[in-house]
Motif scaffolding. Structure first.
Motif, PDB file in Angstrom:
ATOM      1  N   ILE A  17       0.849  -1.189   0.000  1.00  0.00           N
ATOM      2  CA  ILE A  17       0.000   0.000   0.000  1.00  0.00           C
ATOM      3  C   ILE A  17       0.888   1.244   0.000  1.00  0.00           C
ATOM      4  N   GLY A  18       0.341   2.334  -0.529  1.00  0.00           N
ATOM      5  CA  GLY A  18       1.044   3.601  -0.544  1.00  0.00           C
ATOM      6  C   GLY A  18       0.052   4.734  -0.422  1.00  0.00           C
ATOM      7  N   TYR A  19       0.546   5.910  -0.096  1.00  0.00           N
ATOM      8  CA  TYR A  19      -0.336   7.061   0.108  1.00  0.00           C
ATOM      9  C   TYR A  19       0.327   8.319  -0.425  1.00  0.00           C
ATOM     10  N   ASP A  20      -0.456   9.134  -1.113  1.00  0.00           N
ATOM     11  CA  ASP A  20       0.003  10.434  -1.604  1.00  0.00           C
ATOM     12  C   ASP A  20      -0.710  11.503  -0.786  1.00  0.00           C
ATOM     13  N   GLU A  22      -0.456  14.720  -0.856  1.00  0.00           N
ATOM     14  CA  GLU A  22      -0.887  15.906  -1.607  1.00  0.00           C
ATOM     15  C   GLU A  22      -2.250  15.711  -2.252  1.00  0.00           C
ATOM     16  N   THR A  23      -2.519  14.510  -2.739  1.00  0.00           N
ATOM     17  CA  THR A  23      -3.780  14.245  -3.435  1.00  0.00           C
ATOM     18  C   THR A  23      -4.765  13.446  -2.585  1.00  0.00           C
ATOM     19  N   CYS A  24      -4.319  12.979  -1.417  1.00  0.00           N
ATOM     20  CA  CYS A  24      -5.133  12.145  -0.517  1.00  0.00           C
ATOM     21  C   CYS A  24      -5.574  10.853  -1.202  1.00  0.00           C
ATOM     22  N   LEU A  25      -4.695  10.302  -2.041  1.00  0.00           N
ATOM     23  CA  LEU A  25      -5.009   9.051  -2.725  1.00  0.00           C
ATOM     24  C   LEU A  25      -4.272   7.898  -2.057  1.00  0.00           C
ATOM     25  N   LEU A  26      -5.001   6.809  -1.832  1.00  0.00           N
ATOM     26  CA  LEU A  26      -4.471   5.581  -1.279  1.00  0.00           C
ATOM     27  C   LEU A  26      -4.262   4.607  -2.427  1.00  0.00           C
ATOM     28  N   TYR A  27      -3.088   4.003  -2.509  1.00  0.00           N
ATOM     29  CA  TYR A  27      -2.766   3.042  -3.559  1.00  0.00           C
ATOM     30  C   TYR A  27      -2.657   1.659  -2.943  1.00  0.00           C
ATOM     31  N   VAL A  43      -5.501  10.226   5.710  1.00  0.00           N
ATOM     32  CA  VAL A  43      -4.239   9.546   6.013  1.00  0.00           C
ATOM     33  C   VAL A  43      -4.394   8.562   7.174  1.00  0.00           C
ATOM     34  N   LYS A  44      -5.364   8.782   8.049  1.00  0.00           N
ATOM     35  CA  LYS A  44      -5.610   7.867   9.172  1.00  0.00           C
ATOM     36  C   LYS A  44      -5.902   6.451   8.678  1.00  0.00           C
ATOM     37  N   ILE A  45      -6.623   6.343   7.585  1.00  0.00           N
ATOM     38  CA  ILE A  45      -6.950   5.022   7.041  1.00  0.00           C
ATOM     39  C   ILE A  45      -5.674   4.317   6.593  1.00  0.00           C
ATOM     40  N   TYR A  46      -4.809   5.034   5.898  1.00  0.00           N
ATOM     41  CA  TYR A  46      -3.525   4.461   5.482  1.00  0.00           C
ATOM     42  C   TYR A  46      -2.721   4.023   6.707  1.00  0.00           C
ATOM     43  N   ASN A  47      -2.620   4.899   7.695  1.00  0.00           N
ATOM     44  CA  ASN A  47      -1.856   4.570   8.904  1.00  0.00           C
ATOM     45  C   ASN A  47      -2.454   3.378   9.641  1.00  0.00           C
TER      46      ASN A  47
END
Length: 90
Positions: A17-20, A22-27, A43-47
């Motif tokens: 998984i990755g996160y940007d 600037e764009t608030c996009l989760l990969y 970003v909380k979801i990514y974390n």
């Protein structure tokens, strides 16, 4: 587009998984090599997905799939960058 750092995760379905920010996009890269971008995602979801005790697959199905717009992307592993692929809803 920013370079996205993909982080390997332990999952029977998801490879990394990755996160940007600037764009608030989760990969999310699945084990079959397909990468989807979801967003906008806090970003909380990514974390939360990086917490070792969290089942990444279960978290994905409970909090991401069906909750956010998504788009299939083309991940160029050699350069560590994501390129937009044709199609998608995002």
């Amino acid at each position: 587009m920013n370079e996205i750092k993909m982080v390997s995760v332990k999952s029977s379905q998801i490879k990394s998984i990755g996160y940007d920010a600037e764009t608030c996009l989760l990969y999310i890269e699945f084990l079959n090599g397909v990468v989807y971008q979801y967003g906008p995602v806090d970003v909380k979801i990514y974390n939360d997905m990086l917490v070792p005790t969290v089942s990444v697959g279960k978290y994905f199905y409970a909090f991401i799939k069906g909750q956010f717009a998504y788009k299939k992307t083309d991940y160029n592993v050699l350069f560590g960058k994501l390129r937009e692929a044709e199609g998608g809803d995002l």
